[in-house]
Scaffold this motif. Structure first.
Motif, PDB file in Angstrom:
ATOM      1  N   ILE A 259       0.844  -1.199   0.000  1.00  0.00           N
ATOM      2  CA  ILE A 259       0.000   0.000   0.000  1.00  0.00           C
ATOM      3  C   ILE A 259       0.879   1.249   0.000  1.00  0.00           C
ATOM      4  O   ILE A 259       0.634   2.194  -0.749  1.00  0.00           O
ATOM      5  CB  ILE A 259      -0.946  -0.008   1.224  1.00  0.00           C
ATOM      6  N   TYR A 262       2.375   1.814  -3.324  1.00  0.00           N
ATOM      7  CA  TYR A 262       1.355   2.398  -4.201  1.00  0.00           C
ATOM      8  C   TYR A 262       1.214   3.898  -3.927  1.00  0.00           C
ATOM      9  O   TYR A 262       1.218   4.713  -4.841  1.00  0.00           O
ATOM     10  CB  TYR A 262       0.007   1.699  -4.004  1.00  0.00           C
ATOM     11  N   LEU A 395      -5.843  -3.275   7.813  1.00  0.00           N
ATOM     12  CA  LEU A 395      -5.388  -3.704   6.482  1.00  0.00           C
ATOM     13  C   LEU A 395      -4.020  -4.370   6.565  1.00  0.00           C
ATOM     14  O   LEU A 395      -3.621  -5.084   5.654  1.00  0.00           O
ATOM     15  CB  LEU A 395      -5.302  -2.512   5.523  1.00  0.00           C
TER      16      LEU A 395
ATOM     17  N   ASN B 258      -5.107  -5.745  -1.648  1.00  0.00           N
ATOM     18  CA  ASN B 258      -4.811  -4.908  -0.493  1.00  0.00           C
ATOM     19  C   ASN B 258      -4.816  -3.429  -0.869  1.00  0.00           C
ATOM     20  O   ASN B 258      -5.359  -2.590  -0.150  1.00  0.00           O
ATOM     21  CB  ASN B 258      -3.441  -5.303   0.063  1.00  0.00           C
ATOM     22  N   ILE B 259      -4.222  -3.117  -2.016  1.00  0.00           N
ATOM     23  CA  ILE B 259      -4.182  -1.730  -2.475  1.00  0.00           C
ATOM     24  C   ILE B 259      -5.598  -1.243  -2.788  1.00  0.00           C
ATOM     25  O   ILE B 259      -5.987  -0.136  -2.401  1.00  0.00           O
ATOM     26  CB  ILE B 259      -3.276  -1.600  -3.727  1.00  0.00           C
ATOM     27  N   LEU B 261      -8.407  -2.368  -1.571  1.00  0.00           N
ATOM     28  CA  LEU B 261      -9.116  -2.219  -0.298  1.00  0.00           C
ATOM     29  C   LEU B 261      -8.766  -0.885   0.337  1.00  0.00           C
ATOM     30  O   LEU B 261      -9.636  -0.159   0.833  1.00  0.00           O
ATOM     31  CB  LEU B 261      -8.695  -3.354   0.645  1.00  0.00           C
ATOM     32  N   TYR B 262      -7.477  -0.574   0.316  1.00  0.00           N
ATOM     33  CA  TYR B 262      -7.028   0.721   0.858  1.00  0.00           C
ATOM     34  C   TYR B 262      -7.712   1.867   0.116  1.00  0.00           C
ATOM     35  O   TYR B 262      -8.248   2.792   0.729  1.00  0.00           O
ATOM     36  CB  TYR B 262      -5.510   0.852   0.762  1.00  0.00           C
ATOM     37  N   ILE B 263      -7.693   1.793  -1.217  1.00  0.00           N
ATOM     38  CA  ILE B 263      -8.265   2.883  -2.015  1.00  0.00           C
ATOM     39  C   ILE B 263      -9.758   3.021  -1.747  1.00  0.00           C
ATOM     40  O   ILE B 263     -10.270   4.118  -1.537  1.00  0.00           O
ATOM     41  CB  ILE B 263      -8.026   2.625  -3.520  1.00  0.00           C
ATOM     42  N   ARG B 265     -11.575   2.010   0.832  1.00  0.00           N
ATOM     43  CA  ARG B 265     -11.918   2.433   2.194  1.00  0.00           C
ATOM     44  C   ARG B 265     -11.487   3.866   2.468  1.00  0.00           C
ATOM     45  O   ARG B 265     -11.881   4.471   3.450  1.00  0.00           O
ATOM     46  CB  ARG B 265     -11.297   1.471   3.203  1.00  0.00           C
ATOM     47  N   ASN B 266     -10.662   4.374   1.599  1.00  0.00           N
ATOM     48  CA  ASN B 266     -10.122   5.719   1.774  1.00  0.00           C
ATOM     49  C   ASN B 266     -10.808   6.717   0.847  1.00  0.00           C
ATOM     50  O   ASN B 266     -10.470   7.890   0.850  1.00  0.00           O
ATOM     51  CB  ASN B 266      -8.633   5.670   1.464  1.00  0.00           C
ATOM     52  N   SER B 290     -17.617  -2.111   0.443  1.00  0.00           N
ATOM     53  CA  SER B 290     -16.211  -2.087   0.859  1.00  0.00           C
ATOM     54  C   SER B 290     -16.097  -2.187   2.366  1.00  0.00           C
ATOM     55  O   SER B 290     -15.092  -2.649   2.896  1.00  0.00           O
ATOM     56  CB  SER B 290     -15.538  -0.786   0.427  1.00  0.00           C
ATOM     57  N   SER B 294     -14.067  -8.030   3.006  1.00  0.00           N
ATOM     58  CA  SER B 294     -12.631  -7.776   3.101  1.00  0.00           C
ATOM     59  C   SER B 294     -11.856  -8.463   1.993  1.00  0.00           C
ATOM     60  O   SER B 294     -10.651  -8.624   2.096  1.00  0.00           O
ATOM     61  CB  SER B 294     -12.103  -8.244   4.458  1.00  0.00           C
ATOM     62  N   LEU B 320      -9.827   3.997 -10.425  1.00  0.00           N
ATOM     63  CA  LEU B 320      -9.474   4.507  -9.093  1.00  0.00           C
ATOM     64  C   LEU B 320      -7.984   4.293  -8.830  1.00  0.00           C
ATOM     65  O   LEU B 320      -7.300   5.153  -8.277  1.00  0.00           O
ATOM     66  CB  LEU B 320     -10.294   3.789  -8.018  1.00  0.00           C
ATOM     67  N   LEU B 321      -7.496   3.120  -9.228  1.00  0.00           N
ATOM     68  CA  LEU B 321      -6.080   2.786  -9.024  1.00  0.00           C
ATOM     69  C   LEU B 321      -5.188   3.785  -9.760  1.00  0.00           C
ATOM     70  O   LEU B 321      -4.215   4.301  -9.198  1.00  0.00           O
ATOM     71  CB  LEU B 321      -5.818   1.367  -9.537  1.00  0.00           C
TER      72      LEU B 321
END
Lengths: 418, 418
Positions: A259, A262, A395, B258-259, B261-263, B265-266, B290, B294, B320-321
């Motif tokens: 993360i 990224y 996470l 994981n990335i 999920l981070y994006i 949730r953020n 989201s 998980s 989004l990525l």
């Protein structure tokens, strides 16, 4: 009802912390204790080994009566802001008589003397500080040099030993607590206890009183290895074991590698420059190193210099992760802590809360969702950063499990026995 | 010098693609071939199994003379924009005589007839389309209904079989190619070849001509299992093997779990709403799902509805990525493709380039860094998205290796033999 305040991270709660808790109550003649404790991210710019409720449980099961969360915006900051946030919270409670902190020195008078020099910011001192910063030193290092030089002029008998005093991390934190107490003219009386355990940075276990660093190394490399049991009280051992069973791992910054990679590779110079601590072209170093290395520790080592310490860099990473910049911090810090958030307590903790409700200048939050009731935008912004930090913290752990909104779903830990 | 254009993803290049290449040259009487191929992210909203240079190598080693990259902004889009971008690039070259695409139908006249109906957008057709959309159908489904209803009125003999035609993915793409050719009044002559291999969505290998889906399933689950060798030409097999040795894995969307999920949730509702395809409250579904799951596939399944297909959702994730929103896409699409980016070629490809340089309306880029020379801001913005896509693509693969700036560092693949 005499209450002592402690400022803590308990990562994890070990024998040295237990010694400090009991000794603090003894020297301050207190029968009650309150710990202000970092949440899920720490002063050193890392996720805590185990989450904040597990660490609050450890503290309460080991005899702390009430555990209050230090908000994310203060927890993951340089010693100065960390100390300021924690001291303000203890002071806001309106019922804390004393604060007790460990230090390598163990001499409150000398620590106060130094705090006074830092607070007064005399012209001569500032000049020395600027000179040393101009030589490329980190702020703590520059401040150490400035102090030594300053004392050479006005208190030469101190000057020779001062370098040793101020290079020790717990002395530095102690001085910051004292600075903060003076700054807000608090009536809380400070005490310090000479640290019993080994060197802060010691990576090897040294028996009953081992450094938290050494204990963490053991846990991260060998999980619940047998030798841990000698260094932490039984309630800690049990909590660590339960956490490991549930999450399969302890948390660490490496768990966020992908993360963070990224985020770093996706960051613009403008975004980086807006983050606290990104000054003097550091954004360029960050971008260069993120391009040339593919492992978060390699990237950190590549960026770090005499001036930009690893701890400072890790805090920058965490601020990028949570997406908080200098402007938002300034805005929140201008208003100061906005709430008392309870993470854990025992029956004596209930008595403390009862008293605090009469005296406290801030709302006391025992049920997270209640924060909405106060209609306070600064409070909302600050506490939602704690929630975000919790959501993102998980996470780093076992991905199969849904760990979202735990702030809403988790009640403070209560120990009815002690 | 007769040249046929192909629009491809080659994920990976298999026996069906080889058949299509040879048959295309035969029916169009071409001795030269050019493939426009997606870069590292695909139309289906996923990272390609192997990177774009490896896929270009496969194509060239299998006999394609020149491989050109379809820019990220067109590659990872709905069929309409994917087709438009690719057709514009083939047309811009100024030397392509024909374009040949596979379709389930294999009848260019009927496909052109449908394309004409879509392009003309008559009032009656639009009414039918709106009705079906209002019933919660996805756009492709609604368009199918509208077409069937429309034909009932004006060409009842077609109406019964049309549903079958237009629900097949390669027919849909073919229609979009034809629409695009008409829209830009291209002189390129279209041909279609009836697909020889099995059903597009077939998940099981069916011998020499297996679906790309089935081949990918095999590769992702069993890596270089022996049965793959029957379904792909030898150059593909070798390239896949080399890629696997280098990267330890093939790429897939799960590698970005994981990335992502981070994006997710953020992300704020505002940010989500700015992304292409996030309409009608979809941002709320995305946030809810989201929070409640998980695992990226669970999240996708939770979000998807009749209207919001998995493919559309995966494209949203990729956008989004890469951080590209509707405004940026609109701006870039308004200007259309800005460059011809060469990924691979053989000696005949050099001859094509020589000709193209005389006729082509866009700059031809064989060395990435040259893009700066044109002083064209739209071109810069568009090509730097390709670079960003490459950098982020490799975050899904072996983390130990430094795979950054490969666009700057990698020359087009050249095969001097064919």
């Amino acid at each position: 009802m005499k209450i002592v305040g402690l400022i803590t991270e308990y990562n994890p709660f070990h024998n040295g912390h237990l010694y400090h808790l009991n000794k603090s109550k003894e020297i301050t003649c207190s029968d009650y204790s309150i710990a202000v404790m970092s949440g899920n991210f720490l002063q050193r710019g890392e996720p805590a080994l185990v989450d904040k409720w597990t660490r609050a449980k450890m503290a309460v099961d080991n005899g702390v009566d009430l555990v209050i969360e230090l908000p994310f915006i203060y927890a993951c900051q340089s010693a100065e802001f960390f100390a300021y946030g924690a001291v303000r919270i203890l002071d806001s409670l309106g019922i804390v008589d004393s604060v007790s902190f460990g230090s390598e020195l163990g001499d409150i008078h000398l620590l106060e003397y130094i705090a006074e020099i830092f607070n007064s910011e005399s012209e001569a001192f500032i000049e020395y500080l600027k000179d040393s910063l101009a030589q490329g030193n980190s702020f703590p290092k520059a401040r150490e040099h400035a102090l030594v030089n300053y004392l050479k002029d006005c208190a030469p008998h101190y000057s020779s030993k001062i370098s040793d005093v101020i290079s020790n991390p717990n002395n530095i934190l102690s001085i910051e607590y004292l600075k903060a107490l003076k700054k807000i003219s608090s009536n809380i009386k400070p005490y310090t206890i000479k640290r019993k355990n080994s060197n802060y940075h010691d990576k090897n276990l040294t028996g009953r009183f081992s450094s938290a660093t050494a204990i963490r190394e053991q846990l991260l490399n060998n999980h619940m290895a047998k030798n841990i049991i000698d260094t932490v009280p039984a309630p800690t051992y049990i909590s660590l074991q339960n956490f490991l069973e549930e999450n399969k791992d302890f948390n660490r910054i490496e768990n966020f590698s992908n993360i963070l990679l990224y985020i770093l590779r996706n960051s613009t110079p403008e975004k980086l420059k807006s983050i606290i601590g990104v000054t003097e072209g550091l954004h360029n170093r960050i971008i260069d190193c993120s391009t040339n290395y593919s492992n978060i520790n390699d990237i950190l080592n590549c960026i770090s210099t005499k001036r930009f310490t690893l701890t400072r860099l890790k805090r920058i990473l965490i601020h990028l992760l949570i997406e908080i910049n200098q402007d938002e911090f300034n805005h929140l810090h201008f208003h100061g802590p906005q709430y008392i958030r309870v993470l854990g307590l025992n029956t004596k903790g209930f008595d403390i809360l009862k008293q605090a409700k009469l005296k406290c200048s801030l709302p006391i939050i025992t049920k997270f969702a209640d924060y909405k009731e106060f209609g306070n935008r600064v409070l909302n912004q600050m506490i939602l950063l704690d929630k975000k930090a919790t959501d993102l913290y998980f996470l780093g752990l076992d991905k199969g499990k849904i760990k979202m909104n735990l702030d809403y779903l988790t009640s403070p830990y209560i120990n009815f026995i002690i």
